[in-house]
Design an enzyme around this catalytic site. Sequence first.
Site, PDB file in Angstrom:
ATOM      1  CE  LYS A  96      -4.450   0.859   0.283  1.00 57.04           C
ATOM      2  NZ  LYS A  96      -5.619   0.171  -0.245  1.00 57.04           N
TER       3      LYS A  96
ATOM      4  CG  ASP B 246      -7.257   3.463  -0.924  1.00 57.20           C
ATOM      5  OD1 ASP B 246      -7.651   2.304  -0.749  1.00 57.20           O
ATOM      6  OD2 ASP B 246      -7.375   4.350  -0.040  1.00 57.20           O
TER       7      ASP B 246
HETATM    8  P1  NDP Z   1     -12.856   7.801  -3.226  1.00 58.15           P
HETATM    9  O1  NDP Z   1     -11.819   8.808  -3.014  1.00 58.15           O
HETATM   10  O2  NDP Z   1     -13.369   7.533  -4.596  1.00 58.15           O
HETATM   11  O3  NDP Z   1     -14.130   8.108  -2.307  1.00 58.15           O
HETATM   12  C1  NDP Z   1     -14.014   8.253  -0.930  1.00 58.15           C
HETATM   13  C2  NDP Z   1     -15.354   8.668  -0.355  1.00 58.15           C
HETATM   14  O4  NDP Z   1     -15.286   8.631   1.066  1.00 58.15           O
HETATM   15  C3  NDP Z   1     -15.739  10.099  -0.720  1.00 58.15           C
HETATM   16  O5  NDP Z   1     -17.137  10.202  -0.768  1.00 58.15           O
HETATM   17  C4  NDP Z   1     -15.169  10.896   0.450  1.00 58.15           C
HETATM   18  O6  NDP Z   1     -15.818  12.136   0.670  1.00 58.15           O
HETATM   19  C5  NDP Z   1     -15.439   9.937   1.606  1.00 58.15           C
HETATM   20  N1  NDP Z   1     -14.465  10.152   2.681  1.00 58.15           N
HETATM   21  C6  NDP Z   1     -13.115  10.159   2.569  1.00 58.15           C
HETATM   22  N2  NDP Z   1     -12.550  10.417   3.755  1.00 58.15           N
HETATM   23  C7  NDP Z   1     -13.569  10.571   4.630  1.00 58.15           C
HETATM   24  C8  NDP Z   1     -13.640  10.851   6.016  1.00 58.15           C
HETATM   25  N3  NDP Z   1     -12.533  11.040   6.743  1.00 58.15           N
HETATM   26  N4  NDP Z   1     -14.872  10.922   6.586  1.00 58.15           N
HETATM   27  C9  NDP Z   1     -16.001  10.759   5.846  1.00 58.15           C
HETATM   28  N5  NDP Z   1     -15.991  10.483   4.535  1.00 58.15           N
HETATM   29  C10 NDP Z   1     -14.804  10.390   3.940  1.00 58.15           C
HETATM   30  O7  NDP Z   1     -12.260   6.455  -2.565  1.00 58.15           O
HETATM   31  P2  NDP Z   1     -12.709   4.940  -2.807  1.00 58.15           P
HETATM   32  O8  NDP Z   1     -14.184   4.866  -3.034  1.00 58.15           O
HETATM   33  O9  NDP Z   1     -11.787   4.352  -3.787  1.00 58.15           O
HETATM   34  O10 NDP Z   1     -12.348   4.293  -1.381  1.00 58.15           O
HETATM   35  C11 NDP Z   1     -13.273   4.233  -0.298  1.00 58.15           C
HETATM   36  C12 NDP Z   1     -12.849   3.165   0.681  1.00 58.15           C
HETATM   37  O11 NDP Z   1     -12.807   1.892   0.031  1.00 58.15           O
HETATM   38  C13 NDP Z   1     -11.472   3.340   1.303  1.00 58.15           C
HETATM   39  O12 NDP Z   1     -11.497   2.853   2.630  1.00 58.15           O
HETATM   40  C14 NDP Z   1     -10.591   2.438   0.450  1.00 58.15           C
HETATM   41  O13 NDP Z   1      -9.433   2.023   1.148  1.00 58.15           O
HETATM   42  C15 NDP Z   1     -11.542   1.283   0.228  1.00 58.15           C
HETATM   43  N6  NDP Z   1     -11.224   0.431  -0.915  1.00 58.15           N
HETATM   44  C16 NDP Z   1     -11.141   0.955  -2.179  1.00 58.15           C
HETATM   45  C17 NDP Z   1     -10.858   0.131  -3.242  1.00 58.15           C
HETATM   46  C18 NDP Z   1     -10.873   0.622  -4.655  1.00 58.15           C
HETATM   47  O14 NDP Z   1     -10.822  -0.212  -5.556  1.00 58.15           O
HETATM   48  N7  NDP Z   1     -10.984   1.909  -4.903  1.00 58.15           N
HETATM   49  C19 NDP Z   1     -10.563  -1.295  -3.042  1.00 58.15           C
HETATM   50  C20 NDP Z   1     -10.771  -1.766  -1.687  1.00 58.15           C
HETATM   51  C21 NDP Z   1     -11.056  -0.906  -0.673  1.00 58.15           C
HETATM   52  P3  NDP Z   1     -15.208  13.479   0.035  1.00 58.15           P
HETATM   53  O15 NDP Z   1     -15.710  13.531  -1.365  1.00 58.15           O
HETATM   54  O16 NDP Z   1     -15.745  14.549   0.912  1.00 58.15           O
HETATM   55  O17 NDP Z   1     -13.719  13.365   0.121  1.00 58.15           O
END
Ligand code: NDP
Length: 357
Positions: free
Chosen positions: A38, A78
Amino acid sequence: YKGGLRFHPSVNLGILKFLGFEQIFKNSLTTLPMGGGKGGSDFDPKGKSENEVMNFCQSFMTELSRHIGASTDIPAGDIGVGTREIGYMFGQYKRIKNEFTGVLTGKGLNWGGSLIRPEATGYGCVYFTENMLNTKGDSLKDKTIIISGSGNVAQFAAEKCNELGGKVVSMSDSSGTIYDKNGIDNNKLDWIKNLKNNERGRISEYTNKYDAVYKHGNKPWQIKCDVALPCATQNEINEKDANILVKNNCIAVAEGANMPCTTKAVDKFIDSKILYGPGKAANAGGVAVSGLEMSQNSMRIQWNRKEVDSKLKEIMNNIHKQCELYGTEGKFINYSKGANIGGFIKVADAILDQGVV
Ligand code: NDP
């Protein structure tokens, strides 16, 4: 090694270590031949111009390129790293190395990406949830679902829930939560995708367009639901949130995000004997399709949507079976235990077989 790069101001070594540690066992569960890794930065892409994001991605890759490679470590996206950022980093890698290799996954379709990779984590999480519900003779059809986040994972989790007949009533971002009692159907979801992926706006703007309530600073967990899919970030469901979900008769929680539930929240779900799918199992679909992207890059071919989706479904079914095998306690499946043991055994055996240093 394989795992995502995260760009978010909260990134520190501790967060990357927990993500990397989880990734090892997650990758093991997929049965694909990949170790876990990571990476990331505390750079905040929010509010930055297109050029600032590109310049950062290029500088980041100038250093990272010395440490990664198609047979060494292949990062993906991510939080804060989507197709745009992967594109800028891939371009820089290609410039430095003078080669076109599958060194990053989550690439655009025109330059080596795989169909279904953007959808994979969200879809996979919902396939896993459906598998869990099936063990109770139930399914997502007609279920009320709440989802946190509105990024990559959340968007495609919502899309698959709609396809399977569920009703998604809530999504969120780091500023607050929307509640749409009529359900976020695919038309509304397309609007959210455009808002988040192109306009880079805030989820609160949903209420200017649709009949919904926005609560600033709130998470979705107070909203009554059958199924909860935390898809935003770590530690977003604490013990208090878990108590509310259980009290509201939520029957399943599956982690689209990495470690969104605190240990006490997980204990609450397991003690209450509701279906709880830990991230290393429930969100493994993303890295699994990244693995498939690597295979396609090596073979210089592109599988069609149906082929990749059916492979994803099969992988999620297999992960579910491993959880059942190692986590069954009488009539209850402890998915947390099942995923931990299932993921660990393969890694431990490989270490022993290859000699300890
Ligand atoms: P994105 O950046 O596309 O989306 C993240 C989302 O979560 C946004 O809506 C963001 O809001 C919100 N967010 C981020 N930080 C916070 C916080 N501190 N409190 C509340 N909301 C928050 O990321 P992903 O969708 O790719 O990832 C989301 C999760 O899934 C993570 O935990 C990641 O590790 C996990 N994951 C992702 C994978 C992937 O393929 N992308 C694979 C496996 C796991 P805002 O727009 O305000 O920033």
